[in-house]
Motif scaffolding. Structure first.
Motif, PDB file in Angstrom:
ATOM      1  N   THR A 169       0.837  -1.201   0.000  1.00 11.16           N
ATOM      2  CA  THR A 169       0.000   0.000   0.000  1.00 11.16           C
ATOM      3  C   THR A 169       0.872   1.252   0.000  1.00 11.16           C
ATOM      4  O   THR A 169       2.052   1.207   0.352  1.00 11.16           O
ATOM      5  CB  THR A 169      -0.923   0.040   1.233  1.00 11.16           C
ATOM      6  N   VAL A 170       0.258   2.353  -0.389  1.00 11.44           N
ATOM      7  CA  VAL A 170       0.891   3.671  -0.302  1.00 11.44           C
ATOM      8  C   VAL A 170      -0.102   4.623   0.347  1.00 11.44           C
ATOM      9  O   VAL A 170      -1.313   4.385   0.297  1.00 11.44           O
ATOM     10  CB  VAL A 170       1.312   4.209  -1.692  1.00 11.44           C
ATOM     11  N   ALA A 178      -9.021  12.845  -2.752  1.00 14.92           N
ATOM     12  CA  ALA A 178      -9.404  11.927  -1.674  1.00 14.92           C
ATOM     13  C   ALA A 178      -8.146  11.361  -1.026  1.00 14.92           C
ATOM     14  O   ALA A 178      -7.515  10.459  -1.574  1.00 14.92           O
ATOM     15  CB  ALA A 178     -10.286  10.802  -2.212  1.00 14.92           C
ATOM     16  N   GLN A 179      -7.784  11.899   0.131  1.00 15.22           N
ATOM     17  CA  GLN A 179      -6.623  11.391   0.847  1.00 15.22           C
ATOM     18  C   GLN A 179      -6.919   9.988   1.389  1.00 15.22           C
ATOM     19  O   GLN A 179      -8.062   9.664   1.712  1.00 15.22           O
ATOM     20  CB  GLN A 179      -6.265  12.316   2.006  1.00 15.22           C
ATOM     21  N   GLY A 180      -5.876   9.170   1.493  1.00 16.90           N
ATOM     22  CA  GLY A 180      -6.105   7.850   2.030  1.00 16.90           C
ATOM     23  C   GLY A 180      -4.952   6.905   1.799  1.00 16.90           C
ATOM     24  O   GLY A 180      -3.897   7.299   1.285  1.00 16.90           O
ATOM     25  N   VAL A 181      -5.154   5.659   2.193  1.00 21.30           N
ATOM     26  CA  VAL A 181      -4.189   4.582   1.988  1.00 21.30           C
ATOM     27  C   VAL A 181      -4.750   3.688   0.897  1.00 21.30           C
ATOM     28  O   VAL A 181      -5.890   3.219   0.981  1.00 21.30           O
ATOM     29  CB  VAL A 181      -3.965   3.775   3.277  1.00 21.30           C
ATOM     30  N   TYR A 182      -3.933   3.458  -0.146  1.00 17.13           N
ATOM     31  CA  TYR A 182      -4.401   2.715  -1.314  1.00 17.13           C
ATOM     32  C   TYR A 182      -3.486   1.535  -1.597  1.00 17.13           C
ATOM     33  O   TYR A 182      -2.257   1.638  -1.462  1.00 17.13           O
ATOM     34  CB  TYR A 182      -4.444   3.628  -2.540  1.00 17.13           C
ATOM     35  N   ALA A 183      -4.098   0.431  -2.019  1.00 19.70           N
ATOM     36  CA  ALA A 183      -3.334  -0.757  -2.377  1.00 19.70           C
ATOM     37  C   ALA A 183      -2.707  -0.580  -3.754  1.00 19.70           C
ATOM     38  O   ALA A 183      -3.295   0.054  -4.641  1.00 19.70           O
ATOM     39  CB  ALA A 183      -4.245  -1.981  -2.375  1.00 19.70           C
ATOM     40  N   MET A 194      -1.744   6.275  -9.397  1.00 21.22           N
ATOM     41  CA  MET A 194      -2.156   6.367  -8.007  1.00 21.22           C
ATOM     42  C   MET A 194      -2.745   7.742  -7.695  1.00 21.22           C
ATOM     43  O   MET A 194      -3.715   7.856  -6.927  1.00 21.22           O
ATOM     44  CB  MET A 194      -0.963   6.076  -7.089  1.00 21.22           C
ATOM     45  N   LEU A 195      -2.180   8.797  -8.284  1.00 20.35           N
ATOM     46  CA  LEU A 195      -2.739  10.135  -8.080  1.00 20.35           C
ATOM     47  C   LEU A 195      -4.147  10.224  -8.660  1.00 20.35           C
ATOM     48  O   LEU A 195      -5.038  10.851  -8.081  1.00 20.35           O
ATOM     49  CB  LEU A 195      -1.833  11.193  -8.722  1.00 20.35           C
ATOM     50  N   ALA A 196      -4.347   9.600  -9.806  1.00 26.69           N
ATOM     51  CA  ALA A 196      -5.690   9.573 -10.393  1.00 26.69           C
ATOM     52  C   ALA A 196      -6.647   8.799  -9.482  1.00 26.69           C
ATOM     53  O   ALA A 196      -7.804   9.200  -9.301  1.00 26.69           O
ATOM     54  CB  ALA A 196      -5.641   8.948 -11.778  1.00 26.69           C
ATOM     55  N   ARG A 197      -6.149   7.710  -8.908  1.00 31.00           N
ATOM     56  CA  ARG A 197      -6.972   6.926  -7.983  1.00 31.00           C
ATOM     57  C   ARG A 197      -7.383   7.751  -6.772  1.00 31.00           C
ATOM     58  O   ARG A 197      -8.489   7.570  -6.221  1.00 31.00           O
ATOM     59  CB  ARG A 197      -6.189   5.692  -7.540  1.00 31.00           C
ATOM     60  N   ALA A 198      -6.528   8.676  -6.363  1.00 36.40           N
ATOM     61  CA  ALA A 198      -6.817   9.520  -5.204  1.00 36.40           C
ATOM     62  C   ALA A 198      -7.608  10.768  -5.569  1.00 36.40           C
ATOM     63  O   ALA A 198      -7.724  11.687  -4.759  1.00 36.40           O
ATOM     64  CB  ALA A 198      -5.511   9.914  -4.512  1.00 36.40           C
ATOM     65  N   GLY A 199      -8.127  10.824  -6.781  1.00 34.94           N
ATOM     66  CA  GLY A 199      -8.983  11.945  -7.167  1.00 34.94           C
ATOM     67  C   GLY A 199      -8.279  13.090  -7.847  1.00 34.94           C
ATOM     68  O   GLY A 199      -8.887  14.139  -8.073  1.00 34.94           O
ATOM     69  N   GLY A 200      -6.984  12.906  -8.190  1.00 40.14           N
ATOM     70  CA  GLY A 200      -6.245  13.983  -8.855  1.00 40.14           C
ATOM     71  C   GLY A 200      -5.869  15.093  -7.898  1.00 40.14           C
ATOM     72  O   GLY A 200      -6.208  15.068  -6.703  1.00 40.14           O
ATOM     73  N   VAL A 201      -5.135  16.089  -8.399  1.00 41.79           N
ATOM     74  CA  VAL A 201      -4.692  17.201  -7.548  1.00 41.79           C
ATOM     75  C   VAL A 201      -5.818  18.215  -7.395  1.00 41.79           C
ATOM     76  O   VAL A 201      -6.617  18.428  -8.307  1.00 41.79           O
ATOM     77  CB  VAL A 201      -3.428  17.871  -8.124  1.00 41.79           C
TER      78      VAL A 201
END
Length: 380
Positions: A169-170, A178-183, A194-201
């Protein structure tokens, strides 16, 4: 015998003019061009004053570059199906017998869902025993289970699925959707993914900085450079910490400009001309286009190249931009402003002269008003 009123008025006016000129107390936006030059190491100060030209620009416009070290750039992608300790697997086992080892009577398959990979990287499968899963792909684990069950049941068929687990995970924090911990999974093995997975900037992409911390190593790039330079789209590793932040650089604008303010950078680079334009340009009623100065503390290595001699430690450097010189605007356009710079524009000599005239005119007008009132009262 008393003096006539007109002669008294002239005398008072002369005294007022002399007081103004002698006092030198007129308001102004800062030091004059000559006063700044007095701060040179060649005179009474400790600053190097340099007129900007192509040579100076080539040295002074070098800015610290952002980027990842080789340890980041050379890291290969984590296998999309590589199993790690803490991951969760899903197993489906088919048997071609009516009375199988694992399959219930009347069915042809059994499902072992959510089989947890322990801290040592192993899983336990009935009749197959303890199997090392970490570091292997689901296909390799399938082969191992098939081989072990094959000694006890004819031609077993096994399916192994890697489910989202808490192994690789990161963490993504800062100015993202969307801040968080992602696999780290098949679609999110690279930084951009991964940045796209977190909703972009969540800030202007022009001034967004992305920092990745991996163990004791940290790298930083501009968000746009991840897409413009494919090498910056690094492969992620378990435990990476990703932080997205808005650029915090700024410069100070003072003197005869349209505004005097602390100005944040609105792009990755900004020239002296752009910096002046950002604060409303030169004040047409006050500014001296021959007196545009940039104050900066230069590190030792750059200062030595600029002055052509050995120096010790950080040096104060004042850059002079004369916009009236041939190519002066080009020099200013090519001069890069850096974080913490002070851009100062001096007032033109005529501006001070105008203030003197305005002060004298106002004073004489006040004297004449007083004299006029006195003459009215006395009937003179």
């Amino acid at each position: 015998m008393s003096l006539p009123i007109p002669r008294l008025a002239k005398g008072l006016a002369l005294i007022a003019a002399a007081a103004l000129l002698a006092g030198c107390g007129l308001p102004r936006s800062g030091p004059t061009r000559g006063e700044i030059f007095e701060g040179s190491v060649l005179r009474q100060g400790d600053a190097f004053i340099l007129v900007v030209d192509d040579r100076v620009n080539a040295i002074a416009s070098v800015a610290p570059a952002l980027g990842f070290s080789s340890s980041f750039l050379n890291a290969g992608q984590v296998g999309s199906d590589t199993i790690n300790p803490g991951d969760t697997l899903g197993l489906t086992i088919f048997e071609n017998v009516t009375d199988g080892l694992l399959v219930p009577t009347g069915q042809n398959a059994t499902i072992l869902d959510e089989v947890q990979v322990d801290g040592g990287g192993f899983i336990f499968v009935p009749y197959a025993g303890r199997i090392r899963a970490a570091g292997n792909t689901p296909e390799r684990v399938r082969q191992i289970i098939t081989e072990r069950l094959g000694d006890q049941t004819p031609d077993p068929q096994v399916q192994v699925r890697r489910l989202a687990g808490d192994g690789a995970t990161v963490s993504v924090v800062g100015a993202v959707g969307a801040q968080g911990v992602y696999a780290i999974e098949r679609p999110t093995r690279l930084l951009s993914e991964m940045l796209a997975r977190a909703g972009g900037v969540a800030v202007d992409a022009d001034i967004a900085r992305v920092t990745v911390t991996r163990g004791d190593h940290t790298g930083q790039v501009w968000f746009e450079d991840i897409y413009e330079t494919p090498g910056n789209d690094i492969a992620l590793r378990d435990g990476d910490r990703i932080i997205v932040e808005e650029d915090t650089r700024s410069f100070t604008a003072l003197g005869a400009t349209g505004a005097q303010d602390l100005v944040p950078f609105e792009s990755q680079t900004i020239s002296a001309i752009e910096a002046i334009a950002t604060v409303g340009g030169l004040n047409p009623n006050q500014a001296d286009p021959t007196g545009v100065f940039v104050f900066r503390n230069e590190p030792e290595a750059i200062a030595e190249q600029l002055v052509g001699q050995e120096v010790t430690g950080t040096q104060r450097v004042v850059y002079v931009l004369d916009l009236t010189r041939p190519n002066g605007l080009f020099f200013a356009r090519d001069f890069a402003i850096r974080d913490g710079d002070t851009v100062y524009v001096t007032e033109a000599p005529f501006s001070q002269f105008s203030k003197v005239i305005a002060a004298l005119t106002g004073s004489l007008g006040a004297v004449n008003s007083v004299v006029g009132t006195a003459q009215t009262v006395t009937g003179g």
